[in-house]
Each structure stands twice: as structure tokens, then as C-alpha cells.
Design an enzyme around this catalytic site. Structure first.
Site, PDB file in Angstrom:
ATOM      1  N   THR A 174       2.717 -25.378 -32.664  1.00  0.00           N
ATOM      2  CA  THR A 174       2.890 -24.328 -31.681  1.00  0.00           C
ATOM      3  C   THR A 174       4.258 -23.651 -31.696  1.00  0.00           C
ATOM      4  O   THR A 174       5.253 -24.296 -31.998  1.00  0.00           O
ATOM      5  CB  THR A 174       2.664 -25.044 -30.322  1.00  0.00           C
ATOM      6  OG1 THR A 174       1.332 -25.501 -30.321  1.00  0.00           O
ATOM      7  CG2 THR A 174       2.887 -24.175 -29.138  1.00  0.00           C
ATOM      8  N   GLY A 204      -6.008 -26.047 -24.855  1.00  0.00           N
ATOM      9  CA  GLY A 204      -4.890 -26.956 -24.599  1.00  0.00           C
ATOM     10  C   GLY A 204      -4.017 -26.481 -23.453  1.00  0.00           C
ATOM     11  O   GLY A 204      -4.436 -25.673 -22.609  1.00  0.00           O
ATOM     12  N   THR A 225       5.524 -27.805 -26.088  1.00  0.00           N
ATOM     13  CA  THR A 225       4.770 -28.136 -27.303  1.00  0.00           C
ATOM     14  C   THR A 225       4.530 -29.633 -27.328  1.00  0.00           C
ATOM     15  O   THR A 225       5.417 -30.411 -27.003  1.00  0.00           O
ATOM     16  CB  THR A 225       5.516 -27.696 -28.579  1.00  0.00           C
ATOM     17  OG1 THR A 225       4.800 -28.235 -29.708  1.00  0.00           O
ATOM     18  CG2 THR A 225       6.951 -28.177 -28.627  1.00  0.00           C
TER      19      THR A 225
HETATM   20  N1  ASP Z   1       0.237 -28.092 -27.146  1.00  0.00           N
HETATM   21  C1  ASP Z   1      -0.631 -27.599 -28.189  1.00  0.00           C
HETATM   22  C2  ASP Z   1      -2.072 -27.922 -27.857  1.00  0.00           C
HETATM   23  O1  ASP Z   1      -2.345 -29.027 -27.417  1.00  0.00           O
HETATM   24  C3  ASP Z   1      -0.325 -28.175 -29.530  1.00  0.00           C
HETATM   25  C4  ASP Z   1       1.108 -28.125 -29.997  1.00  0.00           C
HETATM   26  O2  ASP Z   1       2.030 -28.007 -29.203  1.00  0.00           O
HETATM   27  O3  ASP Z   1       1.330 -28.182 -31.221  1.00  0.00           O
HETATM   28  O4  ASP Z   1      -2.918 -27.100 -28.092  1.00  0.00           O
END
Ligand code: ASP
Length: 307
Positions: A174, A204, A225
Site C-alpha cells: 500500500t 481492507g 499500512t
Molecule cells: N492495509 C492493506 C489492506 O489490508 C494492505 C497493506 O497495507 O499493504 O488492504
């Protein structure tokens, strides 16, 4: 005039130092540096925090190194579904999209929803229809394809596992940005392809206001993230803001409590970037690393990957 500042992230978790080639490290650091300096230039020219965070996230979405826009991970059915959100700390305006496909820059669509509709959050087909009406750019499916992401997905596609883009060696995630502008306004923006092999239509924390993204001039601007399911349940971004607003904690104290205490006890791996009304920046993470960069008014650019 406020001491403007900007911070960005490209996901919490990293290629381990042992397997990171010098070329890879250079490429990540260059992308982070260019992005944070472009956002900083916007702020230095008197631009708004909102424009600076959108611009920074667009730049990161266009780089396939990061799991957002081009280079997004694959869902269980082998496609790309992207989530994004943007929020303005001045008036608490917000725009968000979930599960959109073929949108070149999901953050621009989130901004269009904020600016040109009475809604905050749109998903799937309806969001894509709105994008068409507002001339938001589309790309064919192949545009989002990345050989490395495809390999990640092939490794788990026959299983029920859905993996964070950064829990396995060689993974990253992300993207996000937070900023304070010279007028004292804050903004936050976050964009993601989500988690590899996620169920189709899984959403998410990223686009959920208060979970993955939040901004309020009274307190701070935050972009998260990490493992979204945990960030959703812990309402991470709003929790940091609440600790500042109701308990009077400083930005660093609030971040410490949420990222290094609450999330750790809960099992939530990840981190966040944050800025407050004094231009203070916090970049906490409880994972192995977090691709990150920041720049405060008249200070050197900071770029980091590991602890
Ligand atoms: N938080 C993001 C999700 O769960 C993933 C990430 O931060 O890489 O979709």
C-alpha cells in the site's frame, strides 16, 4: 504561516536486507525521494495539503514497485481490485472507493467523489460509472499486470490463504501520504491493491475513513499500512486522533500507544505515517520495515526502509 511538512509510505514490511539487491534498494529509495520532494514542492509553492497528498499518491500508484494502481496484487480470481481514500482535515470532507477495477489512479476517483458528489464512499460498478462521468482515466487489465505480483499470487492461489503484501520476504504494499500546508490545513490519502489472493470483493482498512485514513485539523492526518483486518477492528487512524483530542496526548505518544502497544497486543502487523498541526511527523511501524520518506520545511529529505 505554518511549518509545512509531508510524509509518504510505500507499505509496511520490506524485502529483508539480505535479499534486497543494491539496485532494488536504489529504485525504492529513488521513487520515495522523488515522490516526497514533488509533494513538498507543491506545499512550498503554496499548494494545499489535499493537492500534495493526492499528487504524491498518484505518483506512487504509477510506480509498479508498490501495491497500488499499476502493480496492484492479484485477487483470488486473478484480477485487481483497488481501494483508496482521501480526507481533508479542514472540514472533514472525505472521498473513498472500494473494489474498483481498471481505474488508473483510484485516489483521483476518491477525490472526484469527495469534490463532485454528496457521497463519501462508493464501490465496484457504481464507482466505475461515476469515474466515467467525471473523466477519470481507465486502463486495460494488462496495464496493472506485474510479473512479480503474478508469481506471488501463483504461489498461494490454490490455497485459502490471503497474504499481506509484506508478510512474506520480498513483499511490499500500500501507498499513502499525509501533509500539513502553510495555511495549517492537513490531509491524508491512502491507496492499495489490498492483499494477495484476497477474496474478490474483500475490502481492507485503506478506504475506510477512521481505520486506514483520517485527517482532522484539530489533531493530525494519518495514513496506515498493514494487515487490514486488524486495522479495521482497531479503528487505528481515528484512535490516534482520539488519543490526541480527548486524552491530550502528543502525536508521538498517541502513535506509540496505538502502533507499539495496542496493535502489537492485538496481533496487528503494520505501521502508519502521521503529521500534526505543528508539522511534527511520526512514522511508527511494528513490522520489519516500512518504505517511508518525509520532508519538513527547510529540512533535508528523509528516506528510510528498515528500522
Ligand atoms: N492495509 C492493506 C489492506 O489490508 C494492505 C497493506 O497495507 O499493504 O488492504
Amino acid at each position: 504561516m505554518y511549518p509545512f511538512a509531508i510524509a509518504i509510505h510505500g507499505g509496511a514490511g520490506t524485502i529483508t536486507p539480505a535479499s534486497m539487491t543494491p539496485e532494488q534498494e536504489k529504485a525504492y529509495k529513488a521513487a520515495l525521494r522523488n515522490t516526497v520532494e514533488a509533494g513538498y514542492a507543491t506545499l512550498a509553492a503554496g499548494g494545499s495539503a489535499l493537492d500534495a497528498v493526492e499528487q504524491a499518491v498518484v505518483l506512487l500508484e504509477d510506480v509498479p514497485l508498490f501495491n497500488a494502481g499499476k502493480g496492484s496484487v492479484f485477487t483470488k480470481d486473478g484480477r485487481h481490485e483497488m481501494d483508496a481514500a482521501i480526507m481533508c482535515g479542514k472540514n472533514l470532507d472525505a472521498g473513498a472507493v472500494a473494489g474498483v477495477r481498471s481505474i488508473r489512479n483510484p485516489i483521483t476517483l476518491a477525490r472526484a467523489i469527495m469534490d463532485h458528489s454528496d457521497h463519501v464512499f462508493m464501490s465496484g460498478y457504481g464507482a466505475e460509472e461515476f469515474a466515467r462521468k467525471h473523466q477519470v482515466a481507465f486502463e486495460p487489465e494488462e496495464y496493472f499486470y506485474d510479473a512479480f505480483r503474478h508469481r506471488q499470487w501463483r504461489e498461494v492461489r490454490e490455497t485459502d490463504l490471503f497474504v499481506l503484501d509484506h508478510t512474506v520476504d520480498e513483499k511490499f504494499g500500500t501507498v499513502g501520504a499525509v501533509a500539513l500546508d502553510a495555511e495549517g490545513n492537513m490531509a491524508a490519502a491512502t491507496s492499495t491493491g489490498g492483499m494477495t489472493n484476497k477474496n474478490f470483493n474483500r475490502i481492507g482498512d485503506t478506504p475506510v475513513i477512521g481505520a486506514g485514513t483520517y485527517a482532522n485539523n484539530k489533531t493530525c492526518a494519518i495514513s496506515c499500512t498493514g494487515h487490514g483486518e486488524f486495522f479495521l477492528r482497531a479503528v487505528v487512524a481515528y484512535d490516534v486522533s482520539c488519543l490526541m483530542e480527548y486524552k491530550g496526548l502528543s502525536l508521538h505518544q498517541a502513535c506509540q500507544q496505538v502502533v507499539h502497544e495496542k496493535l502489537v497486543e492485538f496481533g496487528g502487523e503494520g505501521g502508519l505515517i502521521a503529521v500534526d498541526a505543528t508539522g511534527e511527523i511520526a512514522l511508527p511501524f511494528n513490522s520489519e520495515g516500512m518504505y517511508r520518506a518525509s520532508k519538513k520545511q527547510n529540512q533535508e529529505t528523509f528516506v528510510g526502509i528498515y528500522k
